[in-house]
Design an enzyme around this catalytic site. Structure first.
Site, mmCIF file in Angstrom:
data_model
loop_
_atom_site.group_PDB
_atom_site.id
_atom_site.type_symbol
_atom_site.label_atom_id
_atom_site.label_comp_id
_atom_site.label_asym_id
_atom_site.label_seq_id
_atom_site.Cartn_x
_atom_site.Cartn_y
_atom_site.Cartn_z
ATOM 1 N N SER A 131 0.812 -1.088 -0.138
ATOM 2 C CA SER A 131 0.239 -0.074 -0.002
ATOM 3 C C SER A 131 0.852 1.433 0.128
ATOM 4 C CB SER A 131 -0.953 -0.054 1.314
ATOM 5 O OG SER A 131 -1.783 1.201 1.031
ATOM 6 N N ALA A 132 0.600 1.962 -0.913
ATOM 7 C CA ALA A 132 1.374 3.218 -1.116
ATOM 8 C C ALA A 132 0.335 4.600 -1.198
ATOM 9 C CB ALA A 132 2.218 3.328 -2.259
ATOM 10 N N SER A 133 1.086 5.781 -1.493
ATOM 11 C CA SER A 133 -0.066 6.965 -1.259
ATOM 12 C C SER A 133 -0.697 6.982 -2.470
ATOM 13 C CB SER A 133 1.050 8.057 -1.257
ATOM 14 O OG SER A 133 1.890 8.244 -1.964
ATOM 15 N N LYS A 152 -3.208 -3.566 -9.628
ATOM 16 C CA LYS A 152 -2.600 -2.158 -8.848
ATOM 17 C C LYS A 152 -3.860 -1.356 -9.288
ATOM 18 C CE LYS A 152 1.016 1.207 -8.937
ATOM 19 N NZ LYS A 152 2.334 1.535 -9.589
ATOM 20 N N ASP A 287 12.606 5.578 -12.724
ATOM 21 C CA ASP A 287 12.356 5.631 -11.105
ATOM 22 C C ASP A 287 12.820 4.287 -10.564
ATOM 23 O OD1 ASP A 287 11.337 6.383 -8.628
ATOM 24 O OD2 ASP A 287 9.051 5.576 -9.283
#
Length: 549
Positions: A131-133, A152, A287
């Site tokens: 879980s990310a922002s 996702k 990234d």
């Protein structure tokens, strides 16, 4: 502004003041009445005077939430703007947030699929894998072929929250820009715009899927990089479905050593992959922090990377690539004059920049680096110092080069973490020299001619007509020029004649008037005046008319 945005702005300002970020501004930007307003509206003092500026900024961004955390992470890569101490503090920000309700995740997924999850998937796991922002990841099995996949999905209303915070950031940046003036080095508006481009790209998962497909195709037969398969028919703006992979995080050196991974080969392949993406494909993963890079568990003696999260990709123009390659070669040849010329030729700095002054500035920064062995010189650090120097000469920001510099620093960091003796120059130099030879040698010329052949084949039949038209235009132009010249000469002749008559008439009238006043014989004076008036009339009538020649 809405009530909600005003409340958010108040919270952002209050948090900034709580951590004393206003103390970091130059004194000229915080006059006495600024502190008075601060105490009147917020009743706040700096609660963290014992902490350094970079740490206070990190803590404030951490408290403000995901959008500011990601902004801090992006700022940590802008070492051309921030000191190393500040950049290292911001690099410690972690994009970790509690997962959102799996019922909401299911609802979002089904909305994108326009069908129940069970139509496409078995064994959907309500407990998120990560879980990310911006998004959340769930695992499942594809119903059609039994393949293990991950889904996702974007967090609910994340777009609105991001755009609201971006608006506040833009307004704050514009305000700071006006306060700091046009010559400020930080250029906050430029930094925020760079961040906007980055984060808006991450909000479009379909774009991430297309990027991954392209990168996978570029390395489809590679023994150095594997990109998981994307199920394009199940990919949308807010949802993507991809192959689930099993690998070791590249940062887990203990696990890599335990399985007998050839770390030297792995590190060298990382450098080669970077230069291949940049110079061969002109499409590089921008990234590549450790969380997005894994190493396969298969054949550890011949290891390969697994790349995830292709939301941020970089590209360079052919000119950018050439200037970049020449920059590196000029640096290692210690040709600082050539570096200065390249920055001007590329348009990265203004054409009226003092080449000598720029050369000296580059020399001052770069020459001390050669006190170290070549294998200890960092490509990323070289690029960073050159950018910092160029900023002093008003270098126009190049977002694609900022991404490149960030990626290069990541790659070098990973490579030296895996194999501290990694010699980047020995690994990269043959690649750069070969690429330059391909660009400027006979083969490159032949390739360019071959590339242009279809164009010339299409337009060659038009060549005789174009030649005839140009010759006709030239002949007509020559005739017109002769006509214009004749008209101009006649015009000038008339003007000279008229001026001569007018001047002569004026002299005769003046002389006649003088004679008349001296009581001389009348006929010479009247004759002189009469002839003068006659010549004046003739001169006036013979003037050339004021029309276009």
């Amino acid at each position: 502004m809405t009530v909600k945005s005003i409340r958010r702005a108040y919270h952002v300002i209050r948090t900034a003041l709580h951590y004393g970020l206003d103390d970091l501004l130059p004194p000229k930007l915080t006059p006495w009445y600024f502190k008075l307003l601060r105490y009147c509206f917020f009743w706040l003092r700096n609660q963290h005077k014992d902490k350094v500026g970079g740490e206070r900024l990190k803590l404030a961004m951490q408290e403000l939430g995901p959008v500011y955390i990601k902004f801090g992470q992006m700022l940590s890569t802008r070492r051309d703007l921030l000191s190393d101490e500040w950049a290292e503090e911001l690099a410690m920000l972690q994009d970790r947030v509690p997962p959102f309700d799996s019922a909401i995740a299911r609802e979002s997924i089904e909305k994108e699929l326009n069908a129940p999850i069970e139509r496409y998937f078995n064994d959907f796991d309500d407990t998120p894998l990560a879980s990310a922002s911006i998004s959340q990841v769930h695992t499942a099995t594809l119903k059609s072929n039994g393949a293990a996949v991950v889904l996702k999905v974007l967090r609910p209303d994340v777009e609105k929250k991001v755009h609201a915070d971006l608006l506040l950031m833009s307004q704050a940046a514009d305000f700071l820009e006006r306060l700091l003036g046009a010559n400020n080095r930080l250029r906050p508006a430029e930094v925020v715009e760079d961040y906007r481009t980055t984060i808006e790209g991450e909000l479009n998962l379909k774009l991430e899927a297309l990027n991954a497909i392209k990168l996978r195709n570029n390395f489809i037969d590679s023994n150095a990089l594997y990109i998981p398969y994307m199920y394009e028919e199940l990919c949308f703006t807010r949802l993507i479905v991809m192959e689930r992979i099993d690998g070791i995080p590249v940062s887990d050196k203990v696990a890599l050593e335990a399985q007998g991974t050839n770390l030297k080969l792995l590190a060298e392949r990382g450098v080669e992959l970077f230069f291949t993406q940049v110079f061969r494909d002109n499409f590089f993963h921008a990234d590549m922090h450790p969380g997005n890079v894994f190493v396969s568990r298969e054949h550890p003696n011949d290891p390969f990377y697994i790349g995830l999260d292709c939301g941020i990709m970089g590209t360079l123009t052919d000119e950018d690539k050439r200037y970049l390659a020449e920059n590196f070669l000029a640096f290692f040849n210690r040709d600082y004059r050539r570096i200065a010329q390249l920055y001007i030729e590329s348009g990265w700095v203004s054409a009226d920049t003092d080449v000598g002054a720029f050369e000296q500035a580059v020399k001052v920064v770069c020459e001390p680096m050669f006190n170290k062995p070549l294998d200890e010189i960092s490509f990323g650090h070289v690029l960073l110092e050159l950018f910092r120097t160029a900023r002093r000469f008003d270098m126009v920001v190049q977002p694609q080069l900022v991404l490149l510099e960030k990626t290069l620093l990541y790659i070098e960091g990973l490579g030296r973490q895996l194999y501290p003796q990694l010699d980047l120059w020995q690994t990269a130099k043959p690649f750069l020299e070969q690429w330059m030879a391909e660009q400027v040698g006979p083969k490159a010329m032949a390739a360019k001619v071959k590339q242009q052949l279809p164009y010339w084949a299409e337009h060659l039949p038009e060549l005789p007509e174009l030649i005839y038209d140009n010759l006709k235009i030239g002949r007509d132009l020559s005739k017109n020029q002769n006509k214009l010249l004749d008209r101009y000469l006649k015009h000038q002749q008339k003007a000279h004649k008229s001026n001569y008559l007018l001047i002569t008439s004026a002299i005769l009238v003046i002389c006649g008037t003088i004679l008349l006043n001296q009581d001389a014989t009348l006929w010479p004076s009247y004759g002189s005046i009469g002839i003068g008036i006659t010549l004046w009339v003739l001169g006036w009538r013979s003037r050339p008319k004021n029309r276009k020649i």
